[in-house]
Design an enzyme around this catalytic site. Sequence first.
Site, PDB file in Angstrom:
ATOM      1  N   SER A 153       0.826  -1.206   0.000  1.00  0.00           N
ATOM      2  CA  SER A 153       0.000   0.000   0.000  1.00  0.00           C
ATOM      3  C   SER A 153       0.859   1.254   0.000  1.00  0.00           C
ATOM      4  O   SER A 153       0.358   2.358  -0.261  1.00  0.00           O
ATOM      5  CB  SER A 153      -0.924   0.007   1.217  1.00  0.00           C
ATOM      6  OG  SER A 153      -0.168   0.067   2.416  1.00  0.00           O
ATOM      7  N   ASP A 187       1.321  -7.012   9.086  1.00  0.00           N
ATOM      8  CA  ASP A 187       2.511  -6.804   9.913  1.00  0.00           C
ATOM      9  C   ASP A 187       2.400  -7.526  11.251  1.00  0.00           C
ATOM     10  O   ASP A 187       3.413  -7.753  11.927  1.00  0.00           O
ATOM     11  CB  ASP A 187       2.744  -5.307  10.154  1.00  0.00           C
ATOM     12  CG  ASP A 187       3.501  -4.646   9.011  1.00  0.00           C
ATOM     13  OD1 ASP A 187       3.997  -5.372   8.121  1.00  0.00           O
ATOM     14  OD2 ASP A 187       3.607  -3.403   9.011  1.00  0.00           O
TER      15      ASP A 187
END
Length: 413
Positions: free
Chosen positions: A157, A297
Amino acid sequence: MTVIDIPGSKSVTARALFLAAAADGTTTLLRPLRSDDTEGFAEGLKSLGYAVGQEADRWRVQGRPAGPAADDAEVYCRDGATTARFLPTLVAAAASGTYRFDASAQMRRRPLAPLTRALTALGVDLRHGGAEGHHPLTVRAARIEGGDLTLDAGESSQYLTALLMLGPLTAKGLRIEVTELVSAPYVEITLAMMRDFGVEVLREGNTFTVPPGGYRATAYAVEPDASTASYFFAAAALTGREVTVPGLGIGALQGDLRFVDVLRDMGAEVSVGADATTVRSTGRLRGITVNMRDISDTMPTLAAIAPHADGPVRIEDVANTRVKECDRLEACAENLRAMGITVHTGPDWIEIHPGTPKPTGIATHGDHRIVMSFAVAGLRTPGLTYDDPGCVRKTFPRFHEVFADFAHGLEGR
């Protein structure tokens, strides 16, 4: 109950530095993250001629809407993906100048191609010094008119974030049609922060229209890092304790706070208040299947505690974790297998079976998130060691000290 003070968000600090540099006036950043990545970003701005003042709990950035003060500069991006992707985009909008960028061997391996193709499509003179779509690269700035773009952000992103933040610096603005998007909550962070700096982006589905006109300086408070908080929330779930993180509540920008929803699904009790989040647990965890595309993450955090669930933990749609600081999916599998745990993997998934982990040496692959995730596992498996414990300096230089104090506090309860 243990209350843990988490340092500022890396993602928010990096975006704030870009927006402050591009804004008209002087921006004050309150409680920015001080780590190798963010220090590298600030040093990069200084190399470009931006005035950046760094005090203990606040940084001041004198913005230059027209672009860098230096018309010729070399910038070393270290290991920082945001530095390596955002700064070449920032300078591309300048009226003139030649800017050379390079990065660590680890960052040189990480891809840039969707972003560099988009910049080239906008007329930017951008040349690679080695492999196409990778650092090192040179940008020769000559203003950007703007216009329409089609972008594949299925790998990161950050490509979309860089272009969104570039939009107000172009003559006509940008209209970006996104064909694939991963880690969508990070884009929401970008849109919210651009709004705070005076720019409203129109979003219609996966089409983003960014007006020209620039940014205005502001005072901006950086919220605690939700990805870092995941280690302490996971520790509570694993050990049957209670942990509260102040500064992350209902209005938090970061999508990685949704990791607590995963822990709730595994049996933890979660309370998200106005300005704090608390996780408490009995220490019993359920096996689950979870899509972590938008919070990838935190995938290593879940993987590290998964062997203690009462059934398999399957994490899906995380192909992008293979192109982070290391192939995180494979690194998790490698280390869990070394601990005696049965693990299966596919192109975008990992399935971890219950077991009793044994202590071993953790192969970190120089990745801060592997170290911090398996530090949580170490609460139930004493004796884990790390081949590169210092790589946590990327986002949390004092992690080992803080986590040791935290773990000692848990033991004393």
